[in-house]
Write an enzyme that holds these catalytic residues in place. Structure first.
Site, PDB file in Angstrom:
ATOM      1  N   CYS C  86       0.839  -1.196   0.000  1.00  0.00           N
ATOM      2  CA  CYS C  86       0.000   0.000   0.000  1.00  0.00           C
ATOM      3  C   CYS C  86       0.877   1.250   0.000  1.00  0.00           C
ATOM      4  O   CYS C  86       1.562   1.509  -0.977  1.00  0.00           O
ATOM      5  CB  CYS C  86      -0.980  -0.041   1.174  1.00  0.00           C
ATOM      6  SG  CYS C  86      -2.380   1.083   0.965  1.00  0.00           S
ATOM      7  N   HIS C 203      -3.838  -5.613   1.224  1.00  0.00           N
ATOM      8  CA  HIS C 203      -3.224  -5.878   2.531  1.00  0.00           C
ATOM      9  C   HIS C 203      -3.330  -7.343   2.931  1.00  0.00           C
ATOM     10  O   HIS C 203      -4.199  -7.707   3.726  1.00  0.00           O
ATOM     11  CB  HIS C 203      -3.910  -5.026   3.600  1.00  0.00           C
ATOM     12  CG  HIS C 203      -3.654  -3.574   3.448  1.00  0.00           C
ATOM     13  ND1 HIS C 203      -2.474  -2.976   3.826  1.00  0.00           N
ATOM     14  CD2 HIS C 203      -4.422  -2.582   2.939  1.00  0.00           C
ATOM     15  CE1 HIS C 203      -2.527  -1.686   3.557  1.00  0.00           C
ATOM     16  NE2 HIS C 203      -3.700  -1.420   3.021  1.00  0.00           N
ATOM     17  N   GLU C 205      -1.609  -8.711   5.030  1.00  0.00           N
ATOM     18  CA  GLU C 205      -1.359  -8.773   6.475  1.00  0.00           C
ATOM     19  C   GLU C 205      -2.643  -8.621   7.289  1.00  0.00           C
ATOM     20  O   GLU C 205      -2.661  -8.950   8.473  1.00  0.00           O
ATOM     21  CB  GLU C 205      -0.328  -7.713   6.893  1.00  0.00           C
ATOM     22  CG  GLU C 205      -0.822  -6.260   6.944  1.00  0.00           C
ATOM     23  CD  GLU C 205      -0.813  -5.551   5.603  1.00  0.00           C
ATOM     24  OE1 GLU C 205      -0.738  -6.230   4.559  1.00  0.00           O
ATOM     25  OE2 GLU C 205      -0.887  -4.300   5.599  1.00  0.00           O
TER      26      GLU C 205
END
Ligand SMILES: Nc1ncnc2c1ncn2[C@@H]1O[C@H](COP(=O)(O)OP(=O)(O)O)[C@@H](O)[C@H]1O
Ligand SMILES: [Mg+2]
Lengths: 84, 719, 230, 84
Positions: C86, C203, C205
């Site tokens: 990002c 994302h 994560e």
């Protein structure tokens, strides 16, 4: 001295913002507006008193930070100095 | 300096006389400014205080109730949740983007100033008629502003609510709520202490932003709203993010004695309140205040509402530690004064004493009004009604502005940053946010149905509390406490004041019955344009806790489940959306709120969820039972076949309270358990397939329902 | 795997990233403040998401000028691994460690929702635990994720197999509707020529825990941890 | 005709962007740069052929859409026409 750096997207780079503004203007009744390009402008207060030195400083700032030369071009104007 | 000038400052003749009494002389310009903002409605709560006192604020888990920057409740495992909701209505009308953005920034500061890391934002929004062209611009700006600020500071926006009604045409409501987490033993308060201790200013520099914002928020808009515009404040979420990190870093040391954000009325209210609460005096040297503009007067600096600033009282000698932290984060830091034993606020600027006011009378003699109240006129009676056409009415209802999917809005809010969002917007009746490093989770919601409050302020406000409690319960969480944001019209009008008083009574009644105290809140009055008030809107922000985030239940049904209605057959159409959208009437009494039943039904649902047999749960609210079912199916992307049931409009679209729809593997077992507990229950049908088959045999395809549901916002906003 | 997470002022997904890395590798990553320049001993440098310097001027532009970037460049030159997610991706293109630019989303709105990504190659240290062509879900949350490069650069990326992830429909097909931010050729993530630098917008994560809605992002970190196991 | 509309924040209105850019320039070694203000620029292709008509059109677009006159002021230049 005051420098004004204008940063525009290079031709060929998609400008969704300009396009959206063009459409919005058309909706508002400004039917005859053609292409719209959106860019950024920065007014810098510079310590330099010499227009040439000021221009050099502003150009170097533009190249290093203010513009991303992959997608943008820039133009520097020094207040009171004629555009070259 | 005279009465006319005082009037321009918003002080009436009586209030100005009181100022003269306290000062024993003519006040200076800066002094008059300080009185005017401290005694404004926004800061002094002069019209509402007598009523707010009656709210229940106690429970064994409450650590700090109203009176601090935010409310604090124990959530277990040595942790506390800190939360509050605050309005930014007037600024959001003038400049929707910045108004909403700075609203988010302000409420964040109220929470992290107490030592909490903000972990979630919510909001409660009210806009005017969607057909009004101005509405679109305001929705666009407010949504962008909330996202622009919240996304940048990295606090997930996990929930909220939105209504549309022409009563908000000239006066949208933007209520923002922040929730933070802190160790229960390390809460920071605002009462200053320690004579001689340094007073420190951190954050952004002071400019001429929003001067008289607090008094603006205390006056209704006339045709001259435009001319009030120069007070617009611009938010800097980047600086706020740095401020959060820097303050939390400083809070990990023992440097801080007291801390408070500079919110409305900036340096004035923060210094006056900190010193006042601590019973000490304070001396400020404005020459030390970091300034963004030149030539600011003492008056301007004291009243500036520049954003992203905090005032801190440090322990003696802690300046070095504090300065190093703020310089690391590239924030301005300045010692601007010290505490004194005089009980006065003394403000120096350029070698002159610009203000010298005794603090005790400034607080104690603040005006307090017992404004006259009048009852609300009874709602219009319900006229003759069309017969319900279930399929058609459902499709129309899920498409209407108050029920349509809000995905267009929440898709612009970062709801996952932080990596703890267990239930995102739209996934459950309350958002679920896990506590970092724990199994513990918070359940968060905002609720209010203003049309109910308008029809009956007491019942409507009680309903708002009950709905917040129910939304938390529907996820399996235990409701702990609320924050309330009271948005009303001009309190000098007896009917408006009556709405306020009724709403407070309704909140109090519901909070007591549900063991759900008020720990913080905010009052926004004078929400009127050209003499016409908004719908009374006591927005409730609810917080609950779940010992194990894995137990949280959402509202999405899956195929092959029994749908069970708990709480009894609905029948009440008064003030329902069906009545408004289908029958074209805003009429009748709002649904009665039976708090004993509410509690009994909710406690039963929570126990069933804890026992593990509930796959999905959704409360019956706006739109009634059939809308609730439709929402569960859309969220789970499954159809359902509904069995035999009454065909009355009241059954399918009534908005009776204390009702839930549960999706379970074994409906019979749930019915038996409900019967044993004395709770009315009914098997509605079974999920599965591509469409919703109604008792009359008609089937609505899920695709039809979805496209109707998802049309409104994009059609309004992207046209 | 010894990982470091670079924290610029305004970065806000560093904790999400730390959780994902620690889950996969069993080792807490080192947090690297942007003024540090000593990255010795780190196998993987991660630039996480957020709003470095408020995303003012251009996303990533100011962070790209930070002292730590020289050290990251040196780490990359040594063949070290770098992951930018990002805002991290934006910083990598602004510092020209990866080609192209990330423009404003075509809709001009912030986009926060799950998207589907197709894994374009599984023979990199970042994607080793995925299958080629596999479709995974990942949250995205950005206002400027519209990948742009000139045609020559795009052709080179494609030709050299440096497109790591593409936005696709759930069935794996490339469609305009699935490419919500308007990226050139639906590109969501790209690799450096040595495939040791990965930049991507969504994302992974934030999807490493079943409780948070799925684990589609976990293999990325597990693959890295396995490849870089000390 | 081509019009260029430059939109800047009004004096006194906080310019978070300009401030952050100023700090970044200082870090980059342009220590002597003073205040930086950031603004927007729009290049519009207009159908009008008369400079006065073009200016009027551009000003009306700026007021209606391009500038948020609550916090921003704007300036219109018509290509080839002297600034008034
Ligand atoms: N409607 C309300 N219900 C309960 N408490 C309230 C209400 N309105 C304000 N309060 C409390 O009064 C105090 C002052 O609130 P406010 O003036 O909004 O704070 P701030 O200084 O942060 O703007 C806070 O503790 C707040 O929680
Ligand atoms: Mg406060």
């Amino acid at each position: 001295m005051k420098a004004v750096v204008t940063v525009m997207l290079k031709p060929g780079v998609l400008d969704p913002q300009g396009k959206a503004i063009g459409q919005a203007l058309a909706h508002l009744g400004f039917g005859d507006v053609g292409e719209v390009r959106a860019g950024k402008v920065f007014e810098l207060e510079l310590a330099q008193t010499d227009p040439v030195a000021a221009r050099n400083a502003a150009e170097s700032m533009a190249r290093k930070l203010l513009a991303n030369t992959v997608i943008e071009s820039f133009k520097v104007e020094i207040a009171g100095a004629a555009t070259p | 300096m005279n009465q006319a000038l005082a009037a321009e400052f918003g002080l009436d003749a009586d209030e100005y006389r009181r100022v003269l009494d306290i000062m024993g002389r003519t006040p200076s310009f800066a002094e008059l400014g300080i009185f005017s903002v401290m005694w404004s409605e926004h800061c002094s709560y002069k019209s509402s205080r007598v009523w707010l006192r009656t709210l229940p604020t106690q429970a064994p888990w409450v650590i700090h109730g109203p009176g601090e920057n935010a409310g604090v409740v124990a959530i277990g495992e040595g942790l506390a949740a800190i939360f509050k909701m605050e309005s930014h209505n007037h600024p959001s009308f003038i400049e929707p983007y910045q108004g909403a953005a700075t609203g988010v920034g302000g409420i964040l500061r109220d929470v992290f100033t107490m030592g909490a890391r903000p972990v979630a934002n919510l909001n409660a929004l009210r806009f005017g008629d969607p057909a009004n062209p101005a509405t679109r611009r305001i929705v666009d700006g407010v949504v962008r502003g909330i996202g622009g600020y919240g996304n940048c500071v990295g606090v997930p926006t996990v929930g909220g609510e939105i209504n549309f009604h022409p009563a908000y045409d000239g006066n949208p409501l933007v209520n923002a709520m922040t929730v933070g987490i802190a160790p229960a033993g390390r809460i920071f308060l605002s009462a200053a202490a320690g004579i001689g201790n340094p007073v420190v200013y951190v954050g952004s520099r002071t400019g001429r932003d929003g001067i008289h914002g607090a008094t603006m928020a205390s006056a209704e808009f006339g045709a001259d709203a435009e001319s009030k515009r120069p007070t617009v404040q611009v938010g800097d979420p980047f600086v706020e993010k740095l401020l959060i990190e820097a303050c939390l870093e400083l809070m990990a040391t023992d440097a801080i004695v007291a801390i408070q954000d500079m919110g409305a009325a900036g340096l004035t209210s923060s210094s006056v309140e900190m010193a006042g609460k601590g019973g000490v005096g304070i001396e400020l040297d404005l020459d030390q205040v970091p300034q963004r503009e030149t030539g600011m007067s003492a008056y301007e600096m004291m009243l500036s509402e520049s954003q992203e600033r905090m005032l801190i009282v440090l322990r003696p000698g802690a300046e070095g530690i504090a300065r190093a932290i703020f310089e690391k984060w590239e924030l301005d830091f300045a010692v601007i004064g010290h505490l004194t034993g005089t009980g006065r606020i003394v403000v120096r600027h350029q070698g002159r004493i610009e203000a010298d006011i005794p603090l005790a009378p400034l607080a104690d003699q603040a005006p307090l009004y017992h404004r006259p109240t009048a009852p609300s006129p009874p709602p219009r009676p319900i006229g003759s009604l069309p017969a319900a056409r279930l399929a058609e009415d459902l499709v129309r209802l899920v498409a209407c502005p108050d029920l349509a999917s809000r995905a267009w809005v929440w898709d612009q809010y970062d709801s996952t940053v932080g990596g703890q969002t267990v239930k995102r917007p739209g996934a459950a009746d309350a958002a679920i946010v896990r506590v970092d490093g724990h199994r513990l989770a918070l359940a968060l919601t905002t609720d209010c149905t203003p049309r109910y409050v308008a029809a009956d302020p007491e019942a409507g406000a009680a309903q708002a509390v009950a709905e917040a409690w129910r939304n938390i319960t529907a996820t399996g969480a235990r409701p702990l406490a609320i924050t309330d944001n009271m948005n009303f019209g001009n309190p000098e009008k007896p009917v408006v004041m009556g709405q306020f008083a009724g709403a407070v009574a309704g909140i109090a009644r519901a909070c007591i019955a549900l063991d759900f105290p008020v720990v913080s809140g905010n009052v926004s009055l004078y929400n009127e344009t050209a003499g016409s008030p908004i719908l009374p809107t006591p927005a409730i922000g609810g917080l609950g806790v779940l010992a194990d985030a894995a137990q949280a239940v959402g509202l999405a049904a899956a195929p092959g489940q029994d749908l069970v209605l708990l709480g009894g057959d609905p029948s009440h159409l008064g003030q329902s959306l069906w009545l408004r959208e289908i029958a074209g009437q805003e009429a009748g009494p709002p649904p009665p709120v039976d708090l004993a039943a509410e509690r009994r039904h909710g406690d039963f649902v929570r126990a069933r969820i804890a026992a593990g047999g509930v796959a999905a749960c959704h409360d019956v609210a706006d739109g009634g039972l059939l809308v609730a079912i439709g929402e569960m199916l859309l969220a789970g992307d499954t159809g359902a076949v509904l069995g035999p049931a009454p065909d009355a409009a009241g059954f399918w679209f009534g908005e009776d309270q204390a009702r839930y729809v549960l999706a379970v593997a074994d409906g019979a077992a749930l019915l038996a358990a409900a019967q044993a507990a004395g709770i009315p229950a009914r098997l509605l049908g079974r999920t599965g397939g591509e469409g919703l088959t109604l008792p009359d045999g008609a089937t609505i395809s899920l695709a039809t329902l979805r496209s109707a549901h998802e049309r409104f916002f994009p059609a309004l906003m992207e046209s | 795997m010894r990982a470091g997470i670079v924290v610029f002022p305004g970065i806000n997904r560093e904790r999400d990233m730390a959780i994902a890395l620690e889950r996969a590798s069993g080792r807490a990553p080192r947090m690297v403040w942007h003024r540090e320049t000593d990255l010795q001993g780190l196998d993987l440098i991660v630039i996480p998401g957020g709003f470095s310097y408020g995303d003012y001027l251009r996303c990533g532009a100011m962070a790209a000028q930070s002292p730590v970037m020289e050290s990251i460049r040196a780490h990359a030159t040594r063949g070290g691994h770098v992951l930018g997610v990002c805002n991290g991706f934006q910083i990598l293109v602004e510092s020209q460690l990866l080609p192209g630019a990330l423009l404003r989303n075509a809709s001009l709105r912030f986009l926060s929702m799950d998207c589907h990504l197709r894994v374009e190659r599984a023979d990199t240290d970042f994607t080793a635990h995925y299958q080629r062509g596999q479709v995974i879900r990942a949250p995205m949350a950005h206002g400027d994720g519209n990948y742009f490069a000139d045609d020559a650069t795009l052709d080179r990326l494609e030709g050299e197999g440096l497109v790591a992830f593409r936005y696709v429909a759930p069935d794996g097909s490339v469609t305009a509707a699935a490419n919500r931010n308007g990226s050139a050729r639906s590109i969501a993530g790209i690799l450096s020529p040595n495939r040791r630098i990965l930049g991507l917008m969504p994302h992974p994560e934030d999807l490493v825990d079943p409780l948070l809605g799925g684990t589609d992002g976990a293999p990325l970190f597990e693959g890295l941890a396995a490849s870089l196991a000390a």
